[in-house]
Design an enzyme around this catalytic site. Structure first.
Site, PDB file in Angstrom:
ATOM      1  N   ASN A  11      26.138  71.387  61.989  1.00 19.51           N
ATOM      2  CA  ASN A  11      27.462  71.233  61.387  1.00 19.51           C
ATOM      3  C   ASN A  11      27.434  71.961  60.043  1.00 19.51           C
ATOM      4  O   ASN A  11      26.863  71.463  59.083  1.00 19.51           O
ATOM      5  CB  ASN A  11      27.759  69.734  61.182  1.00 19.51           C
ATOM      6  N   LYS A  13      29.778  72.509  58.043  1.00 24.08           N
ATOM      7  CA  LYS A  13      30.770  71.992  57.080  1.00 24.08           C
ATOM      8  C   LYS A  13      31.503  73.181  56.423  1.00 24.08           C
ATOM      9  O   LYS A  13      31.710  74.195  57.077  1.00 24.08           O
ATOM     10  CB  LYS A  13      30.096  71.082  56.056  1.00 24.08           C
ATOM     11  N   HIS A  96      33.882  62.615  62.103  1.00 18.68           N
ATOM     12  CA  HIS A  96      32.793  62.718  61.117  1.00 18.68           C
ATOM     13  C   HIS A  96      33.158  61.827  59.920  1.00 18.68           C
ATOM     14  O   HIS A  96      34.327  61.702  59.563  1.00 18.68           O
ATOM     15  CB  HIS A  96      32.629  64.173  60.671  1.00 18.68           C
ATOM     16  N   GLU A  98      33.049  62.274  56.913  1.00 15.80           N
ATOM     17  CA  GLU A  98      33.827  62.943  55.858  1.00 15.80           C
ATOM     18  C   GLU A  98      35.304  63.025  56.243  1.00 15.80           C
ATOM     19  O   GLU A  98      36.177  62.968  55.373  1.00 15.80           O
ATOM     20  CB  GLU A  98      33.222  64.333  55.580  1.00 15.80           C
ATOM     21  N   GLU A 167      25.527  58.536  62.775  1.00  9.85           N
ATOM     22  CA  GLU A 167      25.281  59.125  61.469  1.00  9.85           C
ATOM     23  C   GLU A 167      25.508  58.065  60.392  1.00  9.85           C
ATOM     24  O   GLU A 167      26.646  57.877  59.930  1.00  9.85           O
ATOM     25  CB  GLU A 167      26.244  60.288  61.223  1.00  9.85           C
ATOM     26  N   GLY A 173      23.578  63.955  53.842  1.00 16.40           N
ATOM     27  CA  GLY A 173      23.530  64.806  52.662  1.00 16.40           C
ATOM     28  C   GLY A 173      22.820  64.179  51.470  1.00 16.40           C
ATOM     29  O   GLY A 173      22.880  64.707  50.357  1.00 16.40           O
ATOM     30  N   SER A 211      20.480  63.716  57.215  1.00 13.36           N
ATOM     31  CA  SER A 211      19.276  64.272  56.593  1.00 13.36           C
ATOM     32  C   SER A 211      18.144  64.510  57.586  1.00 13.36           C
ATOM     33  O   SER A 211      16.976  64.386  57.235  1.00 13.36           O
ATOM     34  CB  SER A 211      18.815  63.394  55.418  1.00 13.36           C
TER      35      SER A 211
HETATM   36  C1  PEP Z   1      26.304  65.773  58.881  1.00 14.18           C
HETATM   37  O1  PEP Z   1      27.116  65.982  58.019  1.00 14.18           O
HETATM   38  O2  PEP Z   1      26.681  65.672  60.057  1.00 14.18           O
HETATM   39  C2  PEP Z   1      24.897  65.656  58.489  1.00 14.18           C
HETATM   40  C3  PEP Z   1      24.079  65.049  59.293  1.00 14.18           C
HETATM   41  O3  PEP Z   1      24.546  66.194  57.280  1.00 14.18           O
HETATM   42  P1  PEP Z   1      23.052  66.268  56.662  1.00 14.18           P
HETATM   43  O4  PEP Z   1      22.126  66.703  57.746  1.00 14.18           O
HETATM   44  O5  PEP Z   1      23.163  67.277  55.560  1.00 14.18           O
HETATM   45  O6  PEP Z   1      22.723  64.899  56.159  1.00 14.18           O
END
Ligand code: PEP
Length: 249
Positions: A11, A13, A96, A98, A167, A173, A211
């Protein structure tokens, strides 16, 4: 335990540029192992057509980071599933954290988006996950079950066609990863919920996201109910993304 091919989805973003994307994709394509797991990149929508073209002849698939719940018409700024499918999109991330946080997407909206994607042959990747507050209050299972229930209800007889991504919001992040045991515990709960909804729950891939990186991917992916990863930051570096793909292949 699942013997199905794992899925590693990047992803991106709101990151990248035409030049950055070209370099990243060339690096991924050059290092892709033979017999790789399924691999997906989800660039910002404005680059989707470029990315589809750049990946022609490779096994890497292209997804979108969102999709409209509506079919067409007066929805300024939105992109329909038909348009995305027309441009070569195979998967769409929906719900997601966000989008839930910054755009107020509810479980009902997320379910409608998943349904709109499926109707045009796009596989929705339905994201669920608890905040740190919710985890500390002991609400993790209730939260993810409520979020997944919204999608299951919306897609009805097509539950086996979706992908789920667990998630934990506190891990996205932040560099804080759920431990393999914490992740597996939630994945098992989601698997049981899927099993209650469809006889084909073994076909549904449940990705972990938050992460995941080159160093921790292997142990996370070794868990029995972790069928792949949704990767943010580490998907922007070809070497790191390839290490994760290798761990899943
Ligand atoms: C995400 O935004 O789907 C995600 C998993 O981000 P990150 O790997 O940066 O934590």
């Amino acid at each position: 335990m699942n013997a199905m091919k794992k899925l590693i989805a990047g992803n991106w973003k709101m990151n990248g540029s035409r030049a950055d994307n070209a370099a990243l994709l060339a690096g991924i394509a050059a290092g892709l192992p033979a017999n790789a797991c399924d691999v997906l990149v989800c660039p910002p929508a404005v680059y989707i057509a470029d990315v589809v073209q750049a990946l022609q002849g490779t096994a890497v698939m292209v997804g979108s980071q969102d999709v409209s719940a509506a079919d067409k018409g007066a929805f300024t700024g939105e992109l329909s599933a038909a348009m995305l499918a027309d441009c070569g999109v195979r998967y769409a991330i929906v719900g997601h954290s966000e989008r839930r946080l910054y755009h107020g997407e509810t479980d009902a909206v997320v379910g409608a988006k998943a349904q709109a994607a499926l109707a045009k042959g796009i596989t929705p990747i339905v994201c669920v996950g608890e905040t740190l507050e919710q985890r500390e209050a002991g609400e993790t299972q209730a939260v993810v079950k409520r979020q997944l229930a919204g999608a299951i209800h919306a897609v009805a007889h097509c539950v086996s066609e979706i992908v789920v991504a667990y998630e934990p919001v506190w891990a996205i992040g932040t560099g804080k990863t759920a431990s393999p045991e914490q992740a597996q515990e939630v994945h098992a709960v989601l698997r049981a919920q899927l099993a209650a909804a469809t006889e084909q729950s073994g076909r549904v891939r449940i990705l972990y996201g938050g992460s995941m990186n080159a160093a921790n991917a292997q142990t996370l992916l070794a868990q029995p109910d972790i069928d792949g990863g949704l990767i943010g930051g580490a998907a922007l570096k070809a070497a790191d993304f390839l290490t994760i793909i290798q761990a899943a292949s």
